[in-house]
Design an enzyme around this catalytic site. Sequence first.
Site, PDB file in Angstrom:
ATOM      1  N   SER A  52     -21.837 -10.679 -27.550  1.00  0.00           N
ATOM      2  CA  SER A  52     -23.019  -9.875 -27.208  1.00  0.00           C
ATOM      3  C   SER A  52     -23.567  -8.792 -28.328  1.00  0.00           C
ATOM      4  CB  SER A  52     -22.701  -8.996 -25.969  1.00  0.00           C
ATOM      5  OG  SER A  52     -22.487 -10.057 -24.908  1.00  0.00           O
TER       6      SER A  52
HETATM    7  N1  SAM Z   1     -17.750 -10.152 -23.762  1.00  0.00           N
HETATM    8  C1  SAM Z   1     -17.692 -11.150 -24.776  1.00  0.00           C
HETATM    9  C2  SAM Z   1     -17.526 -10.831 -26.304  1.00  0.00           C
HETATM   10  O1  SAM Z   1     -17.504  -9.612 -26.622  1.00  0.00           O
HETATM   11  O2  SAM Z   1     -17.570 -11.710 -27.208  1.00  0.00           O
HETATM   12  C3  SAM Z   1     -19.029 -11.971 -24.463  1.00  0.00           C
HETATM   13  C4  SAM Z   1     -18.897 -12.658 -23.486  1.00  0.00           C
HETATM   14  S1  SAM Z   1     -19.992 -14.159 -23.441  1.00  0.00           S
HETATM   15  C5  SAM Z   1     -21.560 -13.671 -23.542  1.00  0.00           C
HETATM   16  C6  SAM Z   1     -19.692 -14.780 -21.796  1.00  0.00           C
HETATM   17  C7  SAM Z   1     -18.331 -15.280 -21.330  1.00  0.00           C
HETATM   18  O3  SAM Z   1     -18.138 -15.396 -20.014  1.00  0.00           O
HETATM   19  C8  SAM Z   1     -18.316 -16.772 -22.036  1.00  0.00           C
HETATM   20  O4  SAM Z   1     -17.227 -16.802 -22.875  1.00  0.00           O
HETATM   21  C9  SAM Z   1     -18.050 -17.660 -20.768  1.00  0.00           C
HETATM   22  O5  SAM Z   1     -17.213 -18.704 -21.119  1.00  0.00           O
HETATM   23  C10 SAM Z   1     -17.494 -16.709 -19.953  1.00  0.00           C
HETATM   24  N2  SAM Z   1     -17.555 -17.011 -18.436  1.00  0.00           N
HETATM   25  C11 SAM Z   1     -18.707 -17.648 -17.765  1.00  0.00           C
HETATM   26  N3  SAM Z   1     -18.275 -17.710 -16.466  1.00  0.00           N
HETATM   27  C12 SAM Z   1     -17.061 -17.324 -16.068  1.00  0.00           C
HETATM   28  C13 SAM Z   1     -15.914 -17.160 -15.215  1.00  0.00           C
HETATM   29  N4  SAM Z   1     -16.561 -17.548 -14.039  1.00  0.00           N
HETATM   30  N5  SAM Z   1     -14.802 -16.746 -15.456  1.00  0.00           N
HETATM   31  C14 SAM Z   1     -14.488 -16.286 -16.614  1.00  0.00           C
HETATM   32  N6  SAM Z   1     -15.307 -16.277 -17.477  1.00  0.00           N
HETATM   33  C15 SAM Z   1     -16.408 -16.924 -17.567  1.00  0.00           C
END
Ligand code: SAM
Length: 203
Positions: A52
């Site tokens: 993000s």
């Molecule tokens: N916080 C992260 C960073 O600093 O890099 C960015 C996160 S990214 C915007 C969103 C993440 O949520 C992705 O890696 C995606 O695979 C994960 N995600 C989506 N649905 C999910 C779920 N049900 N459980 C765990 N992770 C999930």
Amino acid sequence: MVEEQLIPRAIKEPLVLNAFRKVPREKFVPFERRDNSYDDFPLPIGEEQTISQPYIVALMTETLGLKGREKVLEIGTGSGYQTAIIAEIVEEIYTVERIISLAQRAKKTLKELGYTNIKIKIGDGTEGWKEFSPYDAIIVTAAAPKLPQSLIKQLNESGRLIIPLGNLYSQELILYEKKKGKLMIRNFGGCRFVPLRGEHGWK
Ligand code: SAM
């Protein structure tokens, strides 16, 4: 990044600003995008996911009102950058990622940087992580169609939860705070995240 992007946009909490000064963001960015590590936008990290934008990471962290003694749950480890920022502030952080390759890479990066207060699980974070609940704060870093009740159940009394809620194209950052059995709600404005996929997210 701190002086030009965060402070001018009213990020004030010293614990948050200091965490940003400490964590080397370039370690969480794919090698070919390292020149953009400190730029004011999200970056791809593979598997159609993103790290993000720094301001959004800072804003979400600040809304949790962390003071240092908390136990935090993060849903959506991604690169592990947001995890590291929170790990700089609190005693323990538990983080769940559904994509195996991202979880493994984040684990390696966080280990190389010497963090010992982070536990990572691969799975569907819309179910939370019951084993270590309740949490003082929960941060969801992917966009949900509605608030997963499983997460609210794992939040402490007086705990805070921040989550982007909306459709697949645009969302609002919503903060929930438990107070005397009730849920207080504050809206921190528009944002755009990748989808939260799972049992209590997008199918
Ligand atoms: N916080 C992260 C960073 O600093 O890099 C960015 C996160 S990214 C915007 C969103 C993440 O949520 C992705 O890696 C995606 O695979 C994960 N995600 C989506 N649905 C999910 C779920 N049900 N459980 C765990 N992770 C999930």
